[in-house]
Motif scaffolding. Structure first.
Motif, PDB file in Angstrom:
ATOM      1  N   MET A   1      81.488 -23.773  13.944  1.00  0.00           N
ATOM      2  CA  MET A   1      82.231 -24.953  13.603  1.00  0.00           C
ATOM      3  C   MET A   1      82.974 -25.422  14.860  1.00  0.00           C
ATOM      4  N   HIS A   2      82.910 -26.713  15.136  1.00  0.00           N
ATOM      5  CA  HIS A   2      83.521 -27.264  16.341  1.00  0.00           C
ATOM      6  C   HIS A   2      84.692 -28.191  16.002  1.00  0.00           C
ATOM      7  N   ILE A   3      85.805 -27.977  16.703  1.00  0.00           N
ATOM      8  CA  ILE A   3      86.958 -28.866  16.612  1.00  0.00           C
ATOM      9  C   ILE A   3      87.324 -29.277  18.032  1.00  0.00           C
ATOM     10  N   THR A   4      88.272 -30.189  18.147  1.00  0.00           N
ATOM     11  CA  THR A   4      88.825 -30.532  19.453  1.00  0.00           C
ATOM     12  C   THR A   4      90.261 -30.042  19.476  1.00  0.00           C
ATOM     13  N   LEU A   5      90.569 -29.193  20.451  1.00  0.00           N
ATOM     14  CA  LEU A   5      91.894 -28.593  20.575  1.00  0.00           C
ATOM     15  C   LEU A   5      92.502 -29.034  21.895  1.00  0.00           C
ATOM     16  N   ASN A   6      93.568 -29.789  21.824  1.00  0.00           N
ATOM     17  CA  ASN A   6      94.241 -30.313  23.018  1.00  0.00           C
ATOM     18  C   ASN A   6      93.264 -31.021  23.955  1.00  0.00           C
ATOM     19  N   GLY A   7      92.359 -31.810  23.356  1.00  0.00           N
ATOM     20  CA  GLY A   7      91.430 -32.620  24.128  1.00  0.00           C
ATOM     21  C   GLY A   7      90.166 -31.915  24.581  1.00  0.00           C
ATOM     22  N   ASP A   8      90.045 -30.624  24.312  1.00  0.00           N
ATOM     23  CA  ASP A   8      88.875 -29.852  24.734  1.00  0.00           C
ATOM     24  C   ASP A   8      88.097 -29.328  23.532  1.00  0.00           C
ATOM     25  N   PRO A   9      86.774 -29.204  23.653  1.00  0.00           N
ATOM     26  CA  PRO A   9      85.990 -28.622  22.566  1.00  0.00           C
ATOM     27  C   PRO A   9      86.425 -27.174  22.321  1.00  0.00           C
ATOM     28  N   TYR A  10      86.473 -26.794  21.063  1.00  0.00           N
ATOM     29  CA  TYR A  10      86.854 -25.432  20.689  1.00  0.00           C
ATOM     30  C   TYR A  10      85.993 -25.018  19.515  1.00  0.00           C
ATOM     31  N   GLU A  11      85.454 -23.801  19.564  1.00  0.00           N
ATOM     32  CA  GLU A  11      84.555 -23.328  18.516  1.00  0.00           C
ATOM     33  C   GLU A  11      85.236 -22.261  17.662  1.00  0.00           C
ATOM     34  N   LEU A  12      85.062 -22.403  16.358  1.00  0.00           N
ATOM     35  CA  LEU A  12      85.567 -21.432  15.391  1.00  0.00           C
ATOM     36  C   LEU A  12      84.385 -20.817  14.653  1.00  0.00           C
ATOM     37  N   ASP A  13      84.488 -19.528  14.335  1.00  0.00           N
ATOM     38  CA  ASP A  13      83.420 -18.848  13.596  1.00  0.00           C
ATOM     39  C   ASP A  13      83.356 -19.289  12.143  1.00  0.00           C
ATOM     40  N   GLN A  14      84.509 -19.658  11.601  1.00  0.00           N
ATOM     41  CA  GLN A  14      84.602 -20.025  10.188  1.00  0.00           C
ATOM     42  C   GLN A  14      85.816 -20.932  10.008  1.00  0.00           C
ATOM     43  N   PRO A  15      85.910 -21.602   8.883  1.00  0.00           N
ATOM     44  CA  PRO A  15      87.103 -22.418   8.637  1.00  0.00           C
ATOM     45  C   PRO A  15      88.353 -21.537   8.600  1.00  0.00           C
ATOM     46  N   VAL A  16      89.421 -22.007   9.231  1.00  0.00           N
ATOM     47  CA  VAL A  16      90.701 -21.297   9.238  1.00  0.00           C
ATOM     48  C   VAL A  16      91.806 -22.311   8.998  1.00  0.00           C
ATOM     49  N   THR A  17      92.961 -21.816   8.591  1.00  0.00           N
ATOM     50  CA  THR A  17      94.115 -22.697   8.463  1.00  0.00           C
ATOM     51  C   THR A  17      94.739 -22.892   9.845  1.00  0.00           C
ATOM     52  N   VAL A  18      95.593 -23.878   9.950  1.00  0.00           N
ATOM     53  CA  VAL A  18      96.310 -24.107  11.203  1.00  0.00           C
ATOM     54  C   VAL A  18      97.143 -22.872  11.542  1.00  0.00           C
ATOM     55  N   ALA A  19      97.774 -22.271  10.552  1.00  0.00           N
ATOM     56  CA  ALA A  19      98.580 -21.071  10.779  1.00  0.00           C
ATOM     57  C   ALA A  19      97.726 -19.928  11.326  1.00  0.00           C
ATOM     58  N   GLU A  20      96.528 -19.756  10.793  1.00  0.00           N
ATOM     59  CA  GLU A  20      95.635 -18.698  11.275  1.00  0.00           C
ATOM     60  C   GLU A  20      95.196 -18.963  12.713  1.00  0.00           C
ATOM     61  N   LEU A  21      94.943 -20.222  13.036  1.00  0.00           N
ATOM     62  CA  LEU A  21      94.557 -20.557  14.407  1.00  0.00           C
ATOM     63  C   LEU A  21      95.707 -20.266  15.369  1.00  0.00           C
ATOM     64  N   LEU A  22      96.924 -20.635  14.984  1.00  0.00           N
ATOM     65  CA  LEU A  22      98.077 -20.347  15.835  1.00  0.00           C
ATOM     66  C   LEU A  22      98.230 -18.843  16.066  1.00  0.00           C
ATOM     67  N   ALA A  23      98.027 -18.046  15.025  1.00  0.00           N
ATOM     68  CA  ALA A  23      98.110 -16.588  15.166  1.00  0.00           C
ATOM     69  C   ALA A  23      97.020 -16.088  16.114  1.00  0.00           C
ATOM     70  N   LYS A  24      95.818 -16.620  15.969  1.00  0.00           N
ATOM     71  CA  LYS A  24      94.701 -16.220  16.842  1.00  0.00           C
ATOM     72  C   LYS A  24      95.005 -16.555  18.301  1.00  0.00           C
ATOM     73  N   LEU A  25      95.666 -17.688  18.524  1.00  0.00           N
ATOM     74  CA  LEU A  25      96.006 -18.122  19.878  1.00  0.00           C
ATOM     75  C   LEU A  25      97.325 -17.512  20.374  1.00  0.00           C
ATOM     76  N   GLU A  26      97.965 -16.684  19.523  1.00  0.00           N
ATOM     77  CA  GLU A  26      99.240 -16.038  19.820  1.00  0.00           C
ATOM     78  C   GLU A  26     100.324 -17.063  20.159  1.00  0.00           C
TER      79      GLU A  26
END
Length: 66
Positions: free
Chosen positions: A1-26
């Motif tokens: 799954m592809h999103i755009t994060l701060n103007g750059d392409p970013y790939e996720l393995d599966q759908p996640v919540t915003v909170a989960e993404l923040l945790a993943k990015l520390e």
């Protein structure tokens, strides 16, 4: 799954919540503002907003100083 994060392409393995993404990015959710698909996302919605293909996310960190 592809999103755009701060103007750059970013790939996720599966759908996640915003909170989960923040945790993943520390990233501390108390110290950021998030624009989600051109709208400001309230902090209470971080855990309920599920990222989907093509979503655009801008994360702005608060920095202290003087």
């Amino acid at each position: 799954m592809h999103i755009t994060l701060n103007g750059d392409p970013y790939e996720l393995d599966q759908p996640v919540t915003v909170a989960e993404l923040l945790a993943k990015l520390e990233i501390d959710p108390r110290r950021v503002a998030i624009e989600y698909n051109l709208s400001l996302l309230k902090r209470l919605a971080f855990g309920q907003t599920i990222l989907d293909e093509g979503d655009r996310l801008e994360i702005v960190n608060f920095v202290g100083g003087g």
